[in-house]
Design an enzyme around this catalytic site. Structure first.
Site, PDB file in Angstrom:
ATOM      1  CD  GLN A 166     -28.124 -16.012 -13.897  1.00 39.97           C
ATOM      2  OE1 GLN A 166     -27.261 -15.210 -14.215  1.00 39.97           O
ATOM      3  NE2 GLN A 166     -29.389 -15.672 -13.809  1.00 39.97           N
ATOM      4  N   GLY A 296     -21.502 -10.156 -19.058  1.00 43.40           N
ATOM      5  CA  GLY A 296     -21.306  -9.815 -17.658  1.00 43.40           C
ATOM      6  C   GLY A 296     -22.095 -10.748 -16.772  1.00 43.40           C
ATOM      7  CD  GLU A 298     -26.676 -11.380 -12.348  1.00 40.96           C
ATOM      8  OE1 GLU A 298     -25.983 -11.368 -13.385  1.00 40.96           O
ATOM      9  OE2 GLU A 298     -27.781 -11.960 -12.283  1.00 40.96           O
ATOM     10  CG  ASN A 299     -20.611 -13.682  -9.951  1.00 40.51           C
ATOM     11  OD1 ASN A 299     -21.579 -14.441  -9.878  1.00 40.51           O
ATOM     12  ND2 ASN A 299     -19.732 -13.770 -10.936  1.00 40.51           N
ATOM     13  CG  HIS A 322     -27.548  -5.677 -17.402  1.00 40.93           C
ATOM     14  ND1 HIS A 322     -28.813  -5.730 -17.949  1.00 40.93           N
ATOM     15  CD2 HIS A 322     -27.289  -6.919 -16.926  1.00 40.93           C
ATOM     16  CE1 HIS A 322     -29.290  -6.953 -17.801  1.00 40.93           C
ATOM     17  NE2 HIS A 322     -28.385  -7.700 -17.190  1.00 40.93           N
ATOM     18  CD  GLU A 323     -24.045  -8.006 -15.713  1.00 41.98           C
ATOM     19  OE1 GLU A 323     -24.722  -8.592 -14.845  1.00 41.98           O
ATOM     20  OE2 GLU A 323     -24.192  -8.233 -16.932  1.00 41.98           O
ATOM     21  CG  ASP A 401     -29.050 -21.456 -19.915  1.00 43.26           C
ATOM     22  OD1 ASP A 401     -29.362 -21.054 -18.765  1.00 43.26           O
ATOM     23  OD2 ASP A 401     -27.885 -21.736 -20.245  1.00 43.26           O
ATOM     24  CE1 TYR A 409     -31.459 -12.047 -20.705  1.00 44.38           C
ATOM     25  CE2 TYR A 409     -30.371 -10.051 -20.002  1.00 44.38           C
ATOM     26  CZ  TYR A 409     -30.414 -11.416 -20.067  1.00 44.38           C
ATOM     27  OH  TYR A 409     -29.416 -12.163 -19.485  1.00 44.38           O
ATOM     28  NE  ARG A 584     -20.840 -10.482 -24.628  1.00 41.89           N
ATOM     29  CZ  ARG A 584     -20.940  -9.166 -24.711  1.00 41.89           C
ATOM     30  NH1 ARG A 584     -19.863  -8.436 -24.976  1.00 41.89           N
ATOM     31  NH2 ARG A 584     -22.097  -8.571 -24.545  1.00 41.89           N
ATOM     32  CE  LYS A 586     -24.624  -9.216 -27.452  1.00 42.35           C
ATOM     33  NZ  LYS A 586     -24.960  -7.924 -26.883  1.00 42.35           N
TER      34      LYS A 586
HETATM   35  N1  BES Z   1     -27.196 -12.689 -15.302  1.00 41.46           N
HETATM   36  C1  BES Z   1     -26.918 -12.447 -16.660  1.00 41.46           C
HETATM   37  C2  BES Z   1     -26.103 -13.534 -17.318  1.00 41.46           C
HETATM   38  C3  BES Z   1     -26.729 -14.918 -17.266  1.00 41.46           C
HETATM   39  C4  BES Z   1     -28.099 -15.097 -17.304  1.00 41.46           C
HETATM   40  C5  BES Z   1     -25.909 -16.018 -17.198  1.00 41.46           C
HETATM   41  C6  BES Z   1     -28.622 -16.383 -17.215  1.00 41.46           C
HETATM   42  C7  BES Z   1     -26.434 -17.299 -17.142  1.00 41.46           C
HETATM   43  C8  BES Z   1     -27.801 -17.490 -17.160  1.00 41.46           C
HETATM   44  C9  BES Z   1     -26.218 -11.104 -16.864  1.00 41.46           C
HETATM   45  O1  BES Z   1     -26.669 -10.117 -16.007  1.00 41.46           O
HETATM   46  C10 BES Z   1     -26.550 -10.611 -18.252  1.00 41.46           C
HETATM   47  O2  BES Z   1     -27.697 -10.398 -18.515  1.00 41.46           O
HETATM   48  N2  BES Z   1     -25.541 -10.443 -19.092  1.00 41.46           N
HETATM   49  C11 BES Z   1     -25.698  -9.958 -20.449  1.00 41.46           C
HETATM   50  C12 BES Z   1     -25.309  -8.517 -20.547  1.00 41.46           C
HETATM   51  C13 BES Z   1     -26.380  -7.544 -20.381  1.00 41.46           C
HETATM   52  C14 BES Z   1     -25.868  -6.141 -20.664  1.00 41.46           C
HETATM   53  C15 BES Z   1     -27.639  -7.809 -21.135  1.00 41.46           C
HETATM   54  C16 BES Z   1     -24.748 -10.710 -21.349  1.00 41.46           C
HETATM   55  O3  BES Z   1     -23.915 -11.440 -20.828  1.00 41.46           O
HETATM   56  O4  BES Z   1     -24.815 -10.542 -22.550  1.00 41.46           O
HETATM   57 ZN    ZN Z   2     -28.632  -9.565 -16.489  1.00 38.60          ZN
END
Ligand code: BES
Ligand code: ZN
Length: 639
Positions: A166, A296, A298-299, A322-323, A401, A409, A584, A586
């Site tokens: 993704q 995470g 969600e595969n 979430h996933e 992105d 979100y 990571r 974030k």
């Molecule tokens: N599907 C997303 C991760 C993603 C989104 C990857 C768009 C690449 C492009 C995943 O479900 C997600 O939202 N992960 C969050 C955690 C969540 C608890 C908000 C993350 O990785 O921080």
């Molecule tokens: Zn998500």
């Protein structure tokens, strides 16, 4: 300031007073024309002419060369008169294409776009054919892949490999039609060296040997978008949680992970009670090394989760909720294009919150909701904050992105909460179950979802008016809505005031703090602290200590923001270690950005990045490089 989820740099119309704007002063906004909403500008595919419906992979992982090589056999459904099939490709080395009988087919790789890669057009013979087989290999720097040498894994026994498709990166390791609107089934044979176990977002159906290698066979009979095809391989062990859930992880962390995620079965059961049966068979979790660029992913059948959520006290397991929720919102009903990502993420955050509330109670759910809302307001107020609209057209040369932000979100989830407030939970839950059920295994646009809200959820004009549907989706501001509040955070108010007035940190009773209360307390501390005050905070709360309550990665992130703001020399080794061991996005990009605002910080960031780079994922490397380059082109705010 707390980081936005994906830390995108968006050119946006920012309305700092959004939250207080009234409906009558808001610009009236309407839905854009349908064609603008259904077209996926990020894929070259022409699915109405020829569409891939299945891919059969036969691949070998070469850890030494960092190359995935083999074949992808695509099953194609073609319209009468179709002469070729167009696929997405980004940097693949295409060695040849053959038909069912092994005859060569002509192919052309189109010009390269920085965001989309290239089209790969394959000439189809006149005779009806069911398959084209592409022989190919990936580049060592393919953006979807991370190859970790064994020294950088937890048990240091075997190298580790994983994919992250993704949004539009599957095309860097599989030639296919890489659009969330195009679904396909898949099967795979994956060859890896002895001692390595491969796992996929699919059922494992066989295991055997081929020469010195081991071969794992997989099958995914349910149609999914290409971004959900996922593969990982390494020294993996499995521990069951329940009959249908379990954890795959490095041998050194698998037991800790199984205990951290012990509530997984309860989460699946709660999710099913809310919105209908879990349709993917197993729900397993793969623990990824801390270099995984996301929290995470969600595969299907196998959620990928960063080891940075293994806090030891289950305080970060809402990520699993979430996933898991994505098994409905995202995997079962998928956003049609990346401009609709709020449909995946906003609905999932709403659903996650409902699972958290069932398992951990209203107080915890309210706390998480409130912290998220504060994040949203903070990011909207930033100079380069995100576009506040849930949906806006994305340009082909814009990285998808860019549509990923707290808006997708948190504002997305707030919209659904707003709707549930208008009609009541019972009606809203029935509506959402119906949405998942009626659109199962399909990809849907924002417009289709909103039309259903308008015609099936709203009972009458009065309800429709109170929903402010178009304003939520298309206006550059947030309509009036009930702001979340939290008892657990309000409890900290007096401590915050006390600390702001100079009370000793040790005078605060932190015994029963939830990790997120720590996060809030640290966010509320004055940004300017003396070296002595920083030391007192650390002494009282163990903020730099290993294995303390505050060594939780989210808590430590907040502490490190304070460390950077005050150039707290004695904590810099902890900061450096955090940046070097965690990849990571974030958790690290906001720290780099903050560091880059001062000259000492830029130097520090440069050094840490050099050390960290060999263990970072290509997406994190790109993010840090962009952050540092942007900082250099701006004037530093302080020495
Ligand atoms: N599907 C997303 C991760 C993603 C989104 C990857 C768009 C690449 C492009 C995943 O479900 C997600 O939202 N992960 C969050 C955690 C969540 C608890 C908000 C993350 O990785 O921080
Ligand atoms: Zn998500």
């Amino acid at each position: 300031m707390r980081a936005s989820f994906f830390f995108c740099v968006c050119v946006a119309f920012v309305c700092a007073s959004c939250a207080t704007m009234t409906a009558s002063t808001m610009p009236m906004t309407e839905e854009p024309p349908e064609a603008a909403m259904t077209n996926d500008v990020h894929s070259y595919a022409l699915p109405d002419v020829a569409r891939v419906t299945h891919v059969s992979l036969d691949l070998r992982l070469d850890f030494a060369a960092r190359v995935v090589a083999g074949t992808a056999a695509l099953t194609i459904e073609r319209a009468a008169g179709a002469t070729d099939v167009v696929l997405d490709d980004r940097g693949l080395v295409i060695e040849g294409v053959t038909d069912d009988d092994g005859h060569d087919l002509a192919f052309v790789v189109g010009p390269v776009s920085a965001v989309r890669g290239s089209s790969l057009t394959i000439a189809l013979p006149a005779s009806p054919l069911s398959k084209v087989t592409i022989r190919y290999r990936t580049r060592p720097d393919a953006e979807a892949l991370q190859w970790l040498p064994r020294e950088l894994t937890a048990s240091k026994q075997q190298p580790f490999f994983f994919t992250q498709g993704q949004a539009i990166l599957t095309r860097t390791w599989i030639p296919l039609q890489d659009s969330p609107g195009i679904r396909l089934t898949y099967d795979a044979r994956i060859r890896v060296p002895q001692g390595i176990t491969a796992v996929m977002s699919a059922e494992r159906v066989d295991e055997g040997t081929a020469g010195d290698d081991v071969v794992f066979a997989f099958d995914m009979p349910q149609a999914i978008p290409g971004y959900l095809i996922a593969l990982a391989a390494g020294d993996l062990k499995f521990t069951a949680i329940s009959a249908r859930t379990g954890v795959w992880a490095d041998a050194t962390v698998v037991d800790a992970a199984a205990s951290e995620f012990a509530d997984t079965e309860k989460m699946v059961a709660a999710a099913e009670e809310l919105y209908g049966p879990y349709r993917w068979g197993r729900f397993d979790i793969l623990v990824l090394p801390p270099s995984f660029p996301f929290g995470g992913m969600e595969n299907p059948r196998l959620t990928f989760a960063s080891s940075t959520v293994l806090a030891g006290d289950r305080s970060l397991v809402s990520l699993i909720a979430h996933e898991l929720a994505h098994s409905w919102s995202g995997n079962l009903v998928t956003n049609a294009t990346w401009a609709d990502i709020w449909l995946n993420e906003g609905t999932t955050v709403y659903f996650e919150d409902r699972i958290v509330e069932r398992l951990y109670g209203t107080d915890v759910a309210e706390m998480l909701r409130t912290l998220a809302w504060q994040d949203l307001l903070r990011s909207l107020a930033e100079k380069d904050g995100p576009d506040p609209r849930l949906w806006r057209a994305l340009a082909a040369e814009e990285d998808p992105d860019e549509a990923l932000s707290d808006v997708a979100y948190i504002k997305g989830a707030a919209f659904l909460r707003h709707l549930d407030g208008v009609v009541g939970r019972d009606r809203f839950d029935a509506f959402l179950s119906g949405w998942f059920n009626d659109n199962a295994f399909s990809s849907r646009t924002t417009a289709v979802f909103l039309e259903r809200v308008r015609t099936q959820l709203a009972k009458n004009d009065d309800e429709r008016a109170r929903m402010h549907i178009d304003d939520w989706a298309y206006a550059p501001s947030t309509p009036p809505t009930t702001q979340p509040t939290s008892k657990l955070l309000a409890q900290l108010d007096s401590d915050v005031v006390k600390l702001q007035n100079g009370a000793a940190p040790s005078s605060v009773d932190t015994q029963s703090f939830h990790a997120m209360q720590w996060v809030h307390l640290l966010q509320q501390l004055p940004r300017t602290q003396t070296a002595a005050q920083m030391k007192a905070l650390d002494d009282a709360w163990g903020l730099n200590a290993d294995h303390s309550k505050t060594s939780n990665n989210e808590v430590r992130f907040e502490w490190l923001r304070l460390v950077i703001a005050n150039h707290d020399e004695r904590s810099l080794p902890v900061l450096e270690n955090y940046l070097v061991t965690i990849g990571r996005r974030k958790l690290v990009l906001p720290l780099y950005e903050q560091l880059a605002t001062t000259s000492w910080g830029r130097e520090f960031a440069g050094r840490a990045f050099e050390r960290a780079r060999p263990g970072y994922h290509p997406l994190t490397i790109a993010g840090v490089e962009q952050t540092l380059a942007e900082a250099l082109s701006e004037k530093p705010t302080s020495p």
